[in-house]
Motif scaffolding. Structure first.
Motif, PDB file in Angstrom:
ATOM      1  N   PRO A 256       0.822  -1.225   0.000  1.00 32.52           N
ATOM      2  CA  PRO A 256       0.000   0.000   0.000  1.00 32.52           C
ATOM      3  C   PRO A 256       0.853   1.270   0.000  1.00 32.52           C
ATOM      4  CG  PRO A 256       0.092  -0.904   2.204  1.00 32.52           C
ATOM      5  CD  PRO A 256       0.817  -1.896   1.307  1.00 32.52           C
ATOM      6  N   VAL A 257       1.357   1.632  -1.155  1.00 34.57           N
ATOM      7  CA  VAL A 257       2.189   2.834  -1.265  1.00 34.57           C
ATOM      8  C   VAL A 257       1.323   4.073  -1.045  1.00 34.57           C
ATOM      9  CG1 VAL A 257       3.692   4.183  -2.762  1.00 34.57           C
ATOM     10  CG2 VAL A 257       3.722   1.684  -2.893  1.00 34.57           C
ATOM     11  N   PRO A 258       1.682   4.942  -0.107  1.00 32.43           N
ATOM     12  CA  PRO A 258       0.903   6.171   0.112  1.00 32.43           C
ATOM     13  C   PRO A 258       1.122   7.166  -1.021  1.00 32.43           C
ATOM     14  CG  PRO A 258       2.840   6.133   1.517  1.00 32.43           C
ATOM     15  CD  PRO A 258       2.789   4.790   0.841  1.00 32.43           C
ATOM     16  N   PRO A 259       0.352   8.236  -1.074  1.00 33.50           N
ATOM     17  CA  PRO A 259       0.538   9.250  -2.122  1.00 33.50           C
ATOM     18  C   PRO A 259       1.966   9.791  -2.131  1.00 33.50           C
ATOM     19  CG  PRO A 259      -1.526   9.621  -0.955  1.00 33.50           C
ATOM     20  CD  PRO A 259      -0.790   8.552  -0.193  1.00 33.50           C
ATOM     21  N   VAL A 260       2.508   9.962  -3.322  1.00 32.06           N
ATOM     22  CA  VAL A 260       3.873  10.472  -3.473  1.00 32.06           C
ATOM     23  C   VAL A 260       3.894  11.969  -3.159  1.00 32.06           C
ATOM     24  CG1 VAL A 260       5.803  10.773  -5.063  1.00 32.06           C
ATOM     25  CG2 VAL A 260       4.335   8.751  -5.251  1.00 32.06           C
ATOM     26  N   PRO A 261       4.783  12.412  -2.265  1.00 31.27           N
ATOM     27  CA  PRO A 261       4.870  13.847  -1.973  1.00 31.27           C
ATOM     28  C   PRO A 261       5.157  14.663  -3.231  1.00 31.27           C
ATOM     29  CG  PRO A 261       6.105  12.580  -0.362  1.00 31.27           C
ATOM     30  CD  PRO A 261       5.714  11.622  -1.446  1.00 31.27           C
ATOM     31  N   GLU A 262       4.581  15.818  -3.295  1.00 33.61           N
ATOM     32  CA  GLU A 262       4.717  16.656  -4.490  1.00 33.61           C
ATOM     33  C   GLU A 262       6.178  16.961  -4.793  1.00 33.61           C
ATOM     34  OE1 GLU A 262       2.837  20.824  -6.296  1.00 33.61           O
ATOM     35  OE2 GLU A 262       2.422  20.212  -4.228  1.00 33.61           O
ATOM     36  N   ALA A 263       6.991  17.160  -3.763  1.00 36.06           N
ATOM     37  CA  ALA A 263       8.395  17.508  -3.978  1.00 36.06           C
ATOM     38  C   ALA A 263       9.153  16.408  -4.713  1.00 36.06           C
ATOM     39  CB  ALA A 263       9.072  17.806  -2.638  1.00 36.06           C
ATOM     40  N   VAL A 264       8.739  15.146  -4.538  1.00 39.77           N
ATOM     41  CA  VAL A 264       9.423  14.035  -5.206  1.00 39.77           C
ATOM     42  C   VAL A 264       9.285  14.144  -6.715  1.00 39.77           C
ATOM     43  CG1 VAL A 264       9.473  11.515  -5.458  1.00 39.77           C
ATOM     44  CG2 VAL A 264       9.111  12.543  -3.204  1.00 39.77           C
TER      45      VAL A 264
END
Length: 229
Positions: free
Chosen positions: A35-43
């Motif tokens: 369950p990968v969480p949402p990728v941070p925008e900065a990534v």
């Protein structure tokens, strides 16, 4: 180009059956995903950096820091023939066809599981999948270590694709990475159900990893994939 599974849209269009009505049984696809969480925008906004902690996390999981992160094991499979020397190549068959395809210019000899032992002393490179895809054949760890020692004494190489080895970690050769003549490939996508991330690792002596990194170039693994891995 070889044909692979996972082309669900093509199958859906060909058969006229909606994507939601299919169960994909391709070997590299799992319906149960980490369950990968949402990728941070900065990534998404920065170039990938290789000191982001991925190598350390992989070293803890696989048992060795002698690794190179790659975009799935496929790029390494394609690049290894340009990095490893040897004229007499043996590839386990039947098996994942990309291995023999990658070595095709050196006319690899395909050998079944029963014939590997007899072909070893006339081999410079032995390539096998452990456990094998698609047959499930599994070699005892001591036998692989014997084969590696016999190859390495003559300057040869054992290449072990452990894409399906996560359920039997005690059999893995990855913790022995760094030994001359040994290359181990691991794939994150299959066991963790993250085929789309395209994350893999090469465990090998430092000179092999450097040559592969030079050949594959910078940013081989996308930032969001590194973050998820």
């Amino acid at each position: 180009m070889l044909e692979h599974g996972g082309r669900l849209r093509r199958a859906a269009e060909h058969c006229g059956i909606a994507l939601t009505d299919w169960v994909d049984l391709s070997t590299g696809i799992s319906p149960w995903a980490y369950p990968v969480p949402p990728v941070p925008e900065a990534v998404w906004q920065r170039l990938p950096e290789d000191d982001d902690g991925l190598d350390a996390a992989a070293a803890r999981y696989y048992g060795s820091a002698e690794l190179l992160a790659v975009a799935g094991s496929q790029p390494a499979i394609q690049a290894l023939p340009a990095v490893l020397p040897g004229a007499h190549i043996r590839v386990l068959a039947p098996g994942y066809a990309e291995h023999a395809h990658a070595w095709r210019e050196r006319r690899p000899r395909l050998v079944d599981a029963a014939a590997v032992e007899g072909a070893l002393d006339d081999s410079d490179v032995l390539v096998l999948v452990q456990p094998n895809n698609p047959t499930g054949v599994h070699f005892e760890r001591d036998r692989l270590l014997d084969w590696h020692a016999r190859l390495a004494r003559r300057g040869g190489w054992l290449v072990v694709d452990e894409a399906f080895a996560d359920t039997t970690p005690a059999h893995s050769l990855a913790p022995l990475a760094g030994r001359p003549g040994l290359v181990v490939l691991r794939s994150l996508g299959k066991f963790f159900g993250l085929a789309g991330a395209r994350v893999g690792f090469v465990f090998a002596p430092v000179e092999v990893r450097r040559a592969l990194a030079e050949r594959l170039g910078p940013w081989t693994l996308a930032g969001p994939a590194r973050w998820a891995a």
